[in-house]
Enzyme design. Structure first.
Site, PDB file in Angstrom:
ATOM      1  N   GLY A 235       0.828  -1.199   0.000  1.00 22.67           N
ATOM      2  CA  GLY A 235       0.000   0.000   0.000  1.00 22.67           C
ATOM      3  C   GLY A 235       0.859   1.244   0.000  1.00 22.67           C
ATOM      4  O   GLY A 235       2.014   1.212   0.432  1.00 22.67           O
TER       5      GLY A 235
ATOM      6  N   GLN B 142       2.940   9.909   1.333  1.00 25.85           N
ATOM      7  CA  GLN B 142       4.287   9.326   1.403  1.00 25.85           C
ATOM      8  C   GLN B 142       5.183   9.748   0.242  1.00 25.85           C
ATOM      9  O   GLN B 142       6.399   9.619   0.332  1.00 25.85           O
ATOM     10  CB  GLN B 142       4.199   7.794   1.431  1.00 25.85           C
ATOM     11  CG  GLN B 142       3.595   7.260   2.714  1.00 25.85           C
ATOM     12  CD  GLN B 142       3.445   5.758   2.637  1.00 25.85           C
ATOM     13  OE1 GLN B 142       2.478   5.244   2.106  1.00 25.85           O
ATOM     14  NE2 GLN B 142       4.423   5.032   3.151  1.00 25.85           N
TER      15      GLN B 142
ATOM     16  N   CYS C 231       5.912  -0.313   7.029  1.00 22.47           N
ATOM     17  CA  CYS C 231       5.576   0.860   6.229  1.00 22.47           C
ATOM     18  C   CYS C 231       6.774   1.237   5.377  1.00 22.47           C
ATOM     19  O   CYS C 231       7.904   1.224   5.866  1.00 22.47           O
ATOM     20  CB  CYS C 231       5.211   2.009   7.172  1.00 22.47           C
ATOM     21  SG  CYS C 231       4.805   3.531   6.323  1.00 22.47           S
ATOM     22  N   LEU C 232       6.529   1.582   4.122  1.00 18.64           N
ATOM     23  CA  LEU C 232       7.627   1.966   3.233  1.00 18.64           C
ATOM     24  C   LEU C 232       8.322   3.238   3.721  1.00 18.64           C
ATOM     25  O   LEU C 232       9.458   3.499   3.354  1.00 18.64           O
ATOM     26  CB  LEU C 232       7.116   2.157   1.796  1.00 18.64           C
ATOM     27  CG  LEU C 232       6.617   0.886   1.103  1.00 18.64           C
ATOM     28  CD1 LEU C 232       6.024   1.219  -0.260  1.00 18.64           C
ATOM     29  CD2 LEU C 232       7.732  -0.139   0.963  1.00 18.64           C
TER      30      LEU C 232
ATOM     31  N   HIS D 292      -4.337   1.607   7.545  1.00 20.28           N
ATOM     32  CA  HIS D 292      -2.964   2.134   7.651  1.00 20.28           C
ATOM     33  C   HIS D 292      -2.768   3.283   6.650  1.00 20.28           C
ATOM     34  O   HIS D 292      -2.249   4.345   7.012  1.00 20.28           O
ATOM     35  CB  HIS D 292      -1.991   0.972   7.385  1.00 20.28           C
ATOM     36  CG  HIS D 292      -0.544   1.343   7.326  1.00 20.28           C
ATOM     37  ND1 HIS D 292       0.398   0.809   8.180  1.00 20.28           N
ATOM     38  CD2 HIS D 292       0.138   2.173   6.486  1.00 20.28           C
ATOM     39  CE1 HIS D 292       1.588   1.322   7.864  1.00 20.28           C
ATOM     40  NE2 HIS D 292       1.456   2.144   6.853  1.00 20.28           N
ATOM     41  N   GLU D 293      -3.215   3.072   5.414  1.00 18.52           N
ATOM     42  CA  GLU D 293      -3.024   4.103   4.381  1.00 18.52           C
ATOM     43  C   GLU D 293      -3.919   5.318   4.638  1.00 18.52           C
ATOM     44  O   GLU D 293      -3.511   6.456   4.399  1.00 18.52           O
ATOM     45  CB  GLU D 293      -3.281   3.542   2.979  1.00 18.52           C
ATOM     46  CG  GLU D 293      -2.410   2.363   2.573  1.00 18.52           C
ATOM     47  CD  GLU D 293      -0.926   2.566   2.790  1.00 18.52           C
ATOM     48  OE1 GLU D 293      -0.458   3.709   2.734  1.00 18.52           O
ATOM     49  OE2 GLU D 293      -0.233   1.561   3.038  1.00 18.52           O
TER      50      GLU D 293
ATOM     51  N   HIS E 180      -2.274   7.629   6.925  1.00 19.25           N
ATOM     52  CA  HIS E 180      -1.250   8.483   6.300  1.00 19.25           C
ATOM     53  C   HIS E 180      -1.876   9.793   5.808  1.00 19.25           C
ATOM     54  O   HIS E 180      -1.268  10.853   5.917  1.00 19.25           O
ATOM     55  CB  HIS E 180      -0.610   7.783   5.094  1.00 19.25           C
ATOM     56  CG  HIS E 180       0.530   6.866   5.447  1.00 19.25           C
ATOM     57  ND1 HIS E 180       1.664   7.298   6.095  1.00 19.25           N
ATOM     58  CD2 HIS E 180       0.715   5.540   5.231  1.00 19.25           C
ATOM     59  CE1 HIS E 180       2.501   6.276   6.252  1.00 19.25           C
ATOM     60  NE2 HIS E 180       1.940   5.192   5.736  1.00 19.25           N
TER      61      HIS E 180
HETATM   62 NI    NI Z   1       2.709   3.284   5.617  1.00 19.31          NI
END
Ligand code: NI
Length: 167
Positions: A46, A51, A91-92, A133-134, A137
């Site tokens: 995701g 991000q 998470c990226l 989660h997204e 963000h």
């Molecule tokens: Ni993330």
């Protein structure tokens, strides 16, 4: 298409609040393509526009093993949520850090797709975790902020150290 740089925690820009998308312009379409490519290349399940330092309410998600079930959610809104579940998340924007976060088990979200059409998605398991989660963000929230203060201090120290070693 191009691969976009991903902001790394604790970058302050990860805490910006994303604005609603007014129209699916060419730029928005390009952003969605680039975000998808960036997510698949990373690889991740995701990615939120936040991000990649674009503060618009757009997320891309694909939890399939075959990487062919791309879900694009524009202006996502939580309609219902039920139950509780704890999953290990990563998470990226926080590479190498994984920890358990408690979230709703099953959710229904209303959003626009990449063509600007409204749809509902009901999700559970990993997909539900990933969407929540997204969506966080977009509100400027990173998953590590659910962890204890001590863990957050340790994570920030570790990531800063790694950043120093890289450059
Ligand atoms: Ni993330």
């Amino acid at each position: 298409m191009s691969i976009l740089p991903i902001l790394q925690y604790p970058d302050e820009r990860l805490h910006k609040i994303a604005k609603k998308v007014d129209a699916i312009t060419d730029e928005v379409e390009k952003l969605i393509f680039d975000m998808s490519e960036t997510m698949y290349t990373a690889p991740g399940v995701g990615l939120a526009a936040t991000q990649v330092n674009v503060h618009l309410q757009i997320i891309v998600v694909d939890v399939s093993e075959t990487h062919d079930e791309l879900l694009v959610l524009i202006n996502p809104e939580l309609i219902t949520s039920e139950g509780k579940n704890k999953f290990e998340e990563g998470c990226l924007s926080v590479p190498g850090i994984y920890d358990k976060v408690k979230r709703a088990e099953k959710i229904t979200v209303k959003a626009l797709n990449a063509r600007g059409e409204e749809f509902n998605v009901t999700a559970e398991g990993l997909l539900a975790v990933c969407i929540q989660h997204e969506m966080d963000h977009l509100l400027g929230k990173v998953f590590v902020e659910y962890l204890s203060h001590l863990k957050q201090v340790r994570i920030r120290a570790k990531l800063k150290k790694r950043l120093r070693e890289t450059f």
